[in-house]
Scaffold this active site. Structure first.
Site, mmCIF file in Angstrom:
data_model
loop_
_atom_site.group_PDB
_atom_site.id
_atom_site.type_symbol
_atom_site.label_atom_id
_atom_site.label_comp_id
_atom_site.label_asym_id
_atom_site.label_seq_id
_atom_site.Cartn_x
_atom_site.Cartn_y
_atom_site.Cartn_z
ATOM 1 N N ARG A 215 0.843 -1.205 0.000
ATOM 2 C CA ARG A 215 0.000 0.000 0.000
ATOM 3 C C ARG A 215 0.875 1.251 0.000
ATOM 4 N NH1 ARG A 215 -1.949 0.116 6.358
ATOM 5 N NH2 ARG A 215 -0.148 1.303 7.080
ATOM 6 N N ASP A 259 8.274 -10.869 6.593
ATOM 7 C CA ASP A 259 8.561 -9.826 7.575
ATOM 8 C C ASP A 259 10.049 -9.513 7.429
ATOM 9 O OD1 ASP A 259 9.306 -8.384 9.825
ATOM 10 O OD2 ASP A 259 7.805 -9.353 11.099
ATOM 11 N N ASN A 286 11.568 0.325 1.441
ATOM 12 C CA ASN A 286 10.510 1.296 1.734
ATOM 13 C C ASN A 286 9.721 0.962 3.000
ATOM 14 O OD1 ASN A 286 8.121 3.191 1.006
ATOM 15 N ND2 ASN A 286 7.215 1.145 1.090
ATOM 16 N N ALA A 287 9.676 -0.319 3.392
ATOM 17 C CA ALA A 287 8.865 -0.695 4.561
ATOM 18 C C ALA A 287 9.305 0.118 5.762
ATOM 19 C CB ALA A 287 9.022 -2.190 4.853
ATOM 20 N N GLY A 288 8.343 0.643 6.489
ATOM 21 C CA GLY A 288 8.703 1.449 7.660
ATOM 22 C C GLY A 288 7.508 1.573 8.583
ATOM 23 N N ALA A 296 10.732 10.883 26.582
ATOM 24 C CA ALA A 296 10.543 10.647 28.021
ATOM 25 C C ALA A 296 9.572 9.496 28.277
ATOM 26 C CB ALA A 296 10.025 11.923 28.691
ATOM 27 N N TYR A 354 11.928 7.071 15.525
ATOM 28 C CA TYR A 354 11.762 7.170 14.058
ATOM 29 C C TYR A 354 12.873 8.030 13.448
ATOM 30 C CZ TYR A 354 9.165 7.979 9.661
ATOM 31 O OH TYR A 354 8.765 8.051 8.337
HETATM 32 N N1 LIG Z 1 3.795 9.105 4.468
HETATM 33 C C1 LIG Z 1 4.705 10.026 4.711
HETATM 34 O O1 LIG Z 1 4.421 11.219 4.752
HETATM 35 C C2 LIG Z 1 6.153 9.615 4.897
HETATM 36 C C3 LIG Z 1 7.077 10.625 5.185
HETATM 37 C C4 LIG Z 1 8.410 10.297 5.348
HETATM 38 C C5 LIG Z 1 8.807 8.974 5.217
HETATM 39 N N2 LIG Z 1 7.888 8.023 4.954
HETATM 40 C C6 LIG Z 1 8.387 6.637 4.828
HETATM 41 O O2 LIG Z 1 7.932 6.072 3.600
HETATM 42 C C7 LIG Z 1 7.768 4.661 3.764
HETATM 43 C C8 LIG Z 1 6.360 4.265 3.334
HETATM 44 O O3 LIG Z 1 5.440 5.013 4.091
HETATM 45 P P1 LIG Z 1 3.859 4.909 3.900
HETATM 46 O O4 LIG Z 1 3.299 6.224 4.299
HETATM 47 O O5 LIG Z 1 3.520 4.364 2.572
HETATM 48 O O6 LIG Z 1 3.529 3.853 5.072
HETATM 49 P P2 LIG Z 1 2.393 2.761 5.207
HETATM 50 O O7 LIG Z 1 2.251 2.474 6.649
HETATM 51 O O8 LIG Z 1 1.165 3.162 4.433
HETATM 52 O O9 LIG Z 1 3.036 1.493 4.444
HETATM 53 C C9 LIG Z 1 4.172 0.821 4.965
HETATM 54 C C10 LIG Z 1 4.160 -0.615 4.465
HETATM 55 O O10 LIG Z 1 5.281 -1.279 5.038
HETATM 56 C C11 LIG Z 1 4.857 -2.561 5.472
HETATM 57 N N3 LIG Z 1 5.687 -3.066 6.557
HETATM 58 C C12 LIG Z 1 5.766 -2.587 7.824
HETATM 59 N N4 LIG Z 1 6.583 -3.363 8.566
HETATM 60 C C13 LIG Z 1 7.036 -4.351 7.742
HETATM 61 C C14 LIG Z 1 7.893 -5.461 7.937
HETATM 62 N N5 LIG Z 1 8.436 -5.723 9.129
HETATM 63 N N6 LIG Z 1 8.151 -6.258 6.879
HETATM 64 C C15 LIG Z 1 7.594 -6.026 5.662
HETATM 65 N N7 LIG Z 1 6.758 -4.984 5.436
HETATM 66 C C16 LIG Z 1 6.476 -4.158 6.464
HETATM 67 C C17 LIG Z 1 3.420 -2.331 5.924
HETATM 68 O O11 LIG Z 1 2.693 -3.555 6.000
HETATM 69 C C18 LIG Z 1 2.900 -1.373 4.879
HETATM 70 O O12 LIG Z 1 2.325 -2.045 3.779
HETATM 71 C C19 LIG Z 1 8.069 4.360 5.231
HETATM 72 O O13 LIG Z 1 9.414 3.951 5.351
HETATM 73 C C20 LIG Z 1 7.876 5.704 5.896
HETATM 74 O O14 LIG Z 1 8.615 5.816 7.093
HETATM 75 C C21 LIG Z 1 6.570 8.305 4.790
#
Ligand SMILES: NC(=O)c1ccc[n+]([C@@H]2O[C@H](COP(=O)([O-])OP(=O)(O)OC[C@H]3O[C@@H](n4cnc5c(N)ncnc54)[C@H](O)[C@@H]3O)[C@@H](O)[C@H]2O)c1
Length: 448
Positions: A215, A259, A286-288, A296, A354
């Protein structure tokens, strides 16, 4: 949508917002499209770099209008699409006037979503040259803030050993709508061997793994790289299996439920790629996740989970995939892209875990770059700012509205903006871009 949001997006709400100085943000030009108006090239000195790079890209260009300092400011008859300033020969403070003189007429003459691209040199030389380098940075950041209607400004440091072939993909990216949400920043293009010229489908026949692809930004990355020809291995956790399969099917890729924190995640990725009879060209980490709390109130579990997913897993997977000769491992000339965040660069209240993880990603790609140079593997990161996704939809409305607008483009970015920037870094033509962090934040003002 909350009642407050509905009020805000209603006609009355929009009027109230306009009174408060919050205007409808401009619609940005996106995609593999050049601006509609002409490209103007201003060369300050005898350099051929800008001219030769535009010629390589097959883009005609026009001569600049120059402000001579008189009472009348000359302008362009019709709007121009972009101003490229080749300032690579500029190394005296007195020469900065020449930059002002070409920028001034262009600032009012740029079309919506047009771009200013300044070509300079990385910091080197005597005191004055280094002061000039920083001055260009200050000018670029300010131009980014002053431009209107979705236009952007960026400064590229071109190493003196790098030429048009190394620069071409970066200049193309900055002129294209692909860089719509990249604004007010600087990164470096270095010399590189075997750099091909940019092409329409640069990732054709190349296998790329995208983690977190079920997603949000990850799904957009998978779709965008597939558009550019890549064969995608889409990775996400088993509970996201259904949407992961949907994304993979849509782009004729394959899904791998995994995972990424599993100790054998790298080996399983390699086995999956090898099973398809391919070598791995690139991986996009990209996963995050976020687990926000003031430091605190942050316990060890909350701390560890974020660092583990966002940084440690990435490093471990890279180590495995870089094992020489590993079937399904990264091939020479391959690409690693990490997804960082402006929260990591600027710091963000309530996000110590984070921010640590995301700043760590920036550190990791920079550290790996020189070590991987012999294999022509590049490692870079993108740092998104506020991007419209499920992650940011969870932020309370008023706070979200503030974050969303706190940048030079007055709006949130879209997942495609992050995806396009990653596509640029993965492009074989971007061989000279390594160890860099490219922010995709519309020149977000928080901290940096
Ligand atoms: N949305 C923002 O504004 C934003 C800003 C800065 C950075 N980011 C970074 O961009 C990336 C994507 O963000 P997003 O908004 O699409 O997030 P999101 O939560 O919509 O999607 C993240 C996806 O990563 C997958 N995931 C999480 N843990 C996992 C694991 N252990 N193994 C495999 N997959 C895993 C989730 O299932 C999910 O499908 C992330 O790294 C996030 O930190 C997003």
């Amino acid at each position: 949508m909350s009642a407050l949001e509905m009020a805000f997006t209603s006609r009355v709400g929009r009027k109230v917002a306009a009174r408060a100085g919050l205007h409808e943000p401009p619609v940005l030009r996106r995609g593999r499209t050049y601006p509609g108006g002409p490209i103007v090239l201003a060369t300050l000195g005898a350099s051929r770099l800008g001219a030769d790079t535009l010629a390589l890209l097959g883009r005609p260009y026009e001569a600049p209008v120059i402000d001579s300092g008189g009472d009348e400011v000359p302008g362009y008859g019709d709007r121009i699409g972009a101003l490229v300033v080749d300032a690579t020969d500029l190394n005296r403070l007195s020469d900065l006037e020449a930059l002002r003189a070409v920028l001034r007429p262009a600032l009012r003459g740029l079309e919506a979503s047009g771009s200013v691209v300044i070509l300079g040199r990385p910091p080197a030389g005597d005191w004055e040259q280094r002061a000039v380098t920083r001055a260009l940075d200050g000018i670029d950041r300010t131009v980014g803030k002053e431009l209107r209607r979705g236009a952007t400004s960026n400064l590229i440091h071109v190493d003196p050993e790098a030429g048009p072939l190394e620069l071409a993909s970066t200049l193309e990216f900055l002129l294209h709508g692909r860089s719509a949400f990249v604004d007010g920043q600087t990164w470096t293009v270095a010399p590189a061997v075997d750099t091909p010229a940019p092409s329409e489908r640069p990732l054709s026949g190349r296998t790329i793994v995208v983690t977190g692809a079920a997603r949000g930004i990850g799904a957009a990355i998978a779709r965008t790289l597939a558009r550019d020809g890549a064969s995608i291995v889409a990775v996400d956790v088993p509970p996201a299996g259904e949407s992961l399969a949907a994304v993979a099917n849509e782009i004729a890729g394959t899904a791998l439920q995994l995972d990424i924190t599993a100790p054998d995640a790298g080996a399983r990725i390699a086995a999956h790629v090898a099973g398809r009879g391919e070598g791995l060209y690139g991986i996009v980490h990209n996963a995050g996740i976020t687990r926000d709390k003031l430091l605190a109130n942050t316990d060890a579990q909350r701390w560890a989970s974020v660092l583990e997913v966002n940084l440690v897993a990435q490093m471990r997977i890279n180590e495995t995939l870089l094992t020489p000769g590993l079937p399904g491992g990264l091939i020479d000339g391959g690409r690693i892209v990490g997804v960082a965040s402006t929260s990591g660069l600027a710091g963000n209240k309530g996000q110590a875990n984070y921010a640590a993880s995301k700043a760590g990603v920036a550190g990791l790609v920079a550290a790996m770059a020189p070590d991987l140079a012999a294999r022509r593997i590049t490692s870079n990161a993108v740092a998104p700012g506020f991007i419209e996704t499920d992650m940011t939809a969870r932020i309370p409305f008023v706070q979200r509205e503030i974050f969303r607008r706190a940048n030079s483009l007055g709006q949130g970015g879209r997942p495609i903006d992050v995806a396009e920037t990653i596509g640029y870094l993965l492009d074989p033509a971007s061989q000279g871009v390594t160890g860099q962090v490219v922010r995709v934040c519309g020149q977000n003002v928080v901290g940096a």
